[in-house]
Enzyme design. Sequence first.
Site, PDB file in Angstrom:
ATOM      1  N   SER A  82       0.833  -1.195   0.000  1.00  0.00           N
ATOM      2  CA  SER A  82       0.000   0.000   0.000  1.00  0.00           C
ATOM      3  C   SER A  82       0.878   1.260   0.000  1.00  0.00           C
ATOM      4  O   SER A  82       1.727   1.412  -0.877  1.00  0.00           O
ATOM      5  CB  SER A  82      -0.966  -0.042   1.187  1.00  0.00           C
ATOM      6  N   ASP A  97      -9.451  -5.005  -5.154  1.00  0.00           N
ATOM      7  CA  ASP A  97      -8.775  -3.813  -4.656  1.00  0.00           C
ATOM      8  C   ASP A  97      -9.106  -2.636  -5.571  1.00  0.00           C
ATOM      9  O   ASP A  97      -8.785  -2.673  -6.766  1.00  0.00           O
ATOM     10  CB  ASP A  97      -7.256  -4.049  -4.635  1.00  0.00           C
ATOM     11  N   HIS A 148      -7.597  -5.497  -0.738  1.00  0.00           N
ATOM     12  CA  HIS A 148      -6.438  -4.715  -0.342  1.00  0.00           C
ATOM     13  C   HIS A 148      -5.909  -5.182   1.018  1.00  0.00           C
ATOM     14  O   HIS A 148      -6.672  -5.333   1.972  1.00  0.00           O
ATOM     15  CB  HIS A 148      -6.803  -3.230  -0.266  1.00  0.00           C
TER      16      HIS A 148
END
Length: 334
Positions: free
Chosen positions: A174, A275, A305
């Site tokens: 991320s 995601d 995610h």
Amino acid sequence: MATETSQPNQKLTIPLKTRIALTVISTFTDNAQRPDGTINRRFLRLFDFRAPPNPKPINSVSTSDFVVDPSRDLWFRLFTPHVSGDKIPVVVFFHGGGFAFLSPNAYPYDNVCRRFARKLPAYVVSVNYRLAPEHRYPAQYDDGFDVLKYLDENRGNILPANADLSRCFFAGDSAGGNIAHNVAVRVCRGNFTAVKLIGMISIQPFFGGEKRTEAEKQLAGAPLVSPNRTDWCWKAMLPEGVNRDHEAVNVGGPNAVDISDLEYPETMVVVAGFDPLKDWQRSYYEWLKLSGKRATLIEYPNMFHAFYIFPELPESGQLIMRIKDFIAERVASL
């Protein structure tokens, strides 16, 4: 490109244990974000349980913390695998959290770095960079680069003799994937004695832009990530007055940094089907190839995610094995 599951599902299916954890995480982070763009850190500390360093091996991994610069709370946690052999790779890891949340001693990241250290195996250096909005761009990139310089200059006092910084990998998920990329660009332009960056492990990196992608529109209700949440994070991290086509956000956009002349490392980019950021992650992969760099796209069509921090998911273990293979292949090519 590799796909881990041949039959994508039409609907995201998450085990109850994982679903509860995702709900708790989202609830606390959403409630900590104030309308004025600040974060209620006092509220977060009520629920932010930290794992202390432990010099005694647990499942063959011990941990210790090293301070780089106390004035900005810059430190890292070293995860040491108690394994035999020499020339063990070093993985420098940048945690996720939208540039604004979490740390190396947060239990999810302490656990995942322990798994990396044990299963790859590798020495893992997990960086505690400064958080937004208290510290905006480029503070996170500065901190990552300074940790690399510190390792390069003090390796004999920090790393055991069998830790090989000439087999150095960056990894991040991320926002950490974003930081890993941007620090790698700086490292490629820098002068290092011991550190040689030979691979990048980019796990669902956080990139974006002004224009909404189809995935952002279609997956707005996905776990953890939504346009409203990502917009808030970019606003908290970026300098005042710039938009999401800034070079830190839109790596393949109009303001992108040219890496074509750099020895940028071979990269594996991990994407999940549920995601909302997956289109930006694919664009990053394509941009790397257009820049003349070697890159592999690994897809988990039925995941979401940050799925890999949940060890109860089979795909989490599968990804760690893919990372292990990637590291082995890069080392064998030297």
